[in-house]
Design a protein around this motif. Sequence first.
Motif, mmCIF file in Angstrom:
data_model
loop_
_atom_site.group_PDB
_atom_site.id
_atom_site.type_symbol
_atom_site.label_atom_id
_atom_site.label_comp_id
_atom_site.label_asym_id
_atom_site.label_seq_id
_atom_site.Cartn_x
_atom_site.Cartn_y
_atom_site.Cartn_z
ATOM 1 N N ARG A 198 48.666 -1.417 13.768
ATOM 2 C CA ARG A 198 49.649 -0.686 12.964
ATOM 3 C C ARG A 198 49.811 -1.355 11.601
ATOM 4 N NH1 ARG A 198 52.242 2.823 10.756
ATOM 5 N NH2 ARG A 198 54.295 3.604 11.357
ATOM 6 N N ASP A 205 55.957 3.599 17.695
ATOM 7 C CA ASP A 205 56.438 2.295 17.222
ATOM 8 C C ASP A 205 57.626 1.821 18.051
ATOM 9 O OD1 ASP A 205 54.555 2.327 15.266
ATOM 10 O OD2 ASP A 205 55.920 2.838 13.624
ATOM 11 N N ASP A 210 52.608 14.395 12.851
ATOM 12 C CA ASP A 210 51.853 13.320 13.488
ATOM 13 C C ASP A 210 52.398 11.948 13.098
ATOM 14 O OD1 ASP A 210 50.242 14.920 14.925
ATOM 15 O OD2 ASP A 210 48.369 14.436 13.885
ATOM 16 N N VAL A 262 53.997 8.877 15.330
ATOM 17 C CA VAL A 262 53.599 7.465 15.328
ATOM 18 C C VAL A 262 54.857 6.587 15.277
ATOM 19 C CG1 VAL A 262 52.384 5.676 14.035
ATOM 20 C CG2 VAL A 262 51.353 7.932 14.284
ATOM 21 N N PHE A 302 45.991 4.917 15.910
ATOM 22 C CA PHE A 302 46.960 3.838 16.133
ATOM 23 C C PHE A 302 46.906 3.320 17.567
ATOM 24 C CE2 PHE A 302 48.279 6.687 12.837
ATOM 25 C CZ PHE A 302 48.619 5.833 11.807
ATOM 26 N N LYS A 316 47.159 10.025 16.805
ATOM 27 C CA LYS A 316 47.490 8.780 17.511
ATOM 28 C C LYS A 316 46.237 7.989 17.867
ATOM 29 C CE LYS A 316 47.627 10.317 22.303
ATOM 30 N NZ LYS A 316 48.439 10.776 23.424
ATOM 31 N N TYR A 321 52.047 8.267 25.318
ATOM 32 C CA TYR A 321 51.523 6.943 24.987
ATOM 33 C C TYR A 321 51.084 6.136 26.206
ATOM 34 C CZ TYR A 321 56.403 5.953 26.068
ATOM 35 O OH TYR A 321 57.615 5.897 26.687
#
Lengths: 324, 155, 338
Positions: free
Chosen positions: C121, C104, C96, C100, C59, C56, C243
């Motif tokens: 992204r 999103d 992984d 992601v 991103f 992560k 996140y």
Amino acid sequence: MAERNVESVNKVREAVSQDLLGGRIDLLLGWEKGHYWWQSRPLFARSEADLEKLAWDSFCAVNLSRYLLEELKDHDKVGVLVKGCDARAFNRLLQDNMVRREQVILYGLPCPGMLDYNRLVEKAGGAPLEITEENGRVIIKVGSGEQEAQRDDLLLDKCKDCRYPDPAVYDQLLFSPQGEKEVTERFKTVEELEEMSAEERFGYWEKELSRCLRCYACRQACPFCSCRECFVEQENPRWQGRAYQPSENFMFHLVRAYHGTGRCIDCGECERSCPVDIPLQELNRKLIKDINELYGDYEAGLDPEQEPPLLTYRPDDPAAFSEK
Amino acid sequence: MSAALNETAGGWEPLIVSFCCNWCSYAGGDLAGTSRMSYPVNVKVIRVPCSGRMNPMFVLRAFQRGADGVLVAGCHPGDCHYTSGNYQSRRRLSAFKRLVEFAGFEPERFEVRWISSSEGDKFAEEMTSITEKIKALGPNRKMRDARWQSVTSKV
Amino acid sequence: MKKVIAREKLPELWKSLAAKGPLFLPIQEGPVVLFQPWSEGAEANLDAVNTAVSAKDVFLPREETYLQYRCSGNQLELIPVENAEPVIAFGVHPCDLKAVEMLDKVYLDQEPSDELYRQRREKTTVVGLSCREPDPFCFCNEFGINPADAPGADVMAHLKNGLVLLEARTDKGKALLDQAGDLLQDGSDEKFEAAEVKTADFGLNLEGLPENLKERFEDPVWDELYKSCLGCGVCTYVCPTCYCFDVEDFGHEGEGQRFRCWDSCMYGHFTDMAGGHNPRAGRKERVRQRFMHKLQYYPETFNEIACVGCGRCLRSCPVNLDIVQAIKALGGETVEQR
């Protein structure tokens, strides 16, 4: 080993169950098995059923004394299983007035050193299925057969240079003591680093510290980090920024280590807890080594009556700078 | 205190931060002044109540924000206004000095000196000496916060 | 489009790919493997089962500048930050990448979407990498993830007998393979099927768990579960589906920047409020928040449990208080005990 292990767990269980079930202690801090045979995690035992889960094997690395800070808020009297390092950690908390001696019953466990799963994998060349231990040797069973290794070669880094495997303080010692161990390589890496040029050393630390996630596992696992408010969380002044800048990495790690001057018991929980394997113990050991050189031998946590070196002074102390 | 001070278009001048004990070294600086002795303008003095007040984080923060050298100055051992402040700081700062050297700082970057209130000459000498040493070493980049230099000049 | 390259030729491929912008790879950094930008001489490690910290970081970087500002007199000038460079993430394992996709949902599928995340992204090309041998902590099977395939990848890579097989699945992926040009050979004849990989079976039963947890905020199980938690943030920082971030300013003398960086719900200051109140006063509340978020709050909004079974919390928690412990304690275990 398997039978012997059952035997020793039973011995521990017997010793603590009288006290726990008899009401002498309200809670026992011990270990239980995790998902796998090579994981032992903290156990908070209050009942006979809890004690069934008790474990005492070669993977009980977690330092339990640290939990006293929280558990003594809810319990009048707590029993703790202590290895050499856990006992020194207890003394450390005692010296800082974070716990009171009469609130705690310590069950001493002379410690053979804890094993490192990664070492087992390395030695076995694959995922080990189980191990048996005998007379300082470990037989590792893998899918394709068996591997034999010296137990000392499989120890966790933190246990390798352990000088005091026996608890320095206890109410009851459950097994026969191992005696003080001779360690020769405790300051080896520190000395190697000292040999480098300033530039090289800075490069070394910049690289190692660059992995730091600022998860503070090193602090949370540490028995000397018992401040109610850490400088990291202080808002005014704001010492520790949250950016992942080299300067912030150095700030955190130098101050963390420095706060342990004369207080670090060298249990290595910081390094074991680090998810990105930063060699934190070398910073701690540098301070231990310097304090020993400058102000006389001192081993934190061995004797709570002995004054920590930074809390005292002598008028004729030497200095690491020119006093002219 | 700004890093812009020590790095100008015209070249580099070191920035030295000197933490001086109120009772001895700061008074020593006063004496140097009233005796019309001069010392380099590179030194910025910050007065502290006692060398025992020194929190090592002061030193690290100075390095983060652009100092090229840091000097702590206190009363001579035995002369502390608070009896034992400098005895305590001798132990603490000795351990700390070794630690910052271990982290990769040159030994000259962080120094401790005992300067009494009657030693105006020593004050001026020490300030001159550290400034010269740091000039010879060059600018300090270690632990300097890269964002501090100029936040937007990198845009 | 299917291509193939010999493993020993990979550094050449990376050199060519890295010329256009950052190329993230699992890189051996001392004793651990981390997703880092590749540079000449870096030691890539495609054999690592999982990086110590999840992908992560590519991103949702641990630190990211939002904006920069400059003041003069009464004038405030805002200098926008742009993420124009294309990024390649090479060697992202299926767990992984699945994670992601969960990010999103949070950052893109809700209004307003997160502009910095979107930019990053969109310009990132993902080269997925199938797993060959799981380690004892991998349990992605429990979440229906196939370690041999990452459906969301632009290019899917498999390691096979000294070869790397690359299959482009999107236009971005085709462009990436085109960019590599002659370094790659045609691979249309190669078989792209990776062997089945079986991950650890912890005997979890996740059916109905989110529903079941809905009324269990005050469940006594929380009074016990949190006890061993040290209160560090390892689990949240290594986790691919965590996140949360914090926003901080850094500035002086009229200029500065505002940046965001990872934050952890395991910290006290995460919920510190002006005035001194902290609604999550202790470790119990924080542990509950973390696991409830994974197992109840996230599924309630997005219809799936926010865990991909990458096993990082099992590997890294110093006291083994991980998501499997939590799921089991909360009753998400098949009744038949092993």
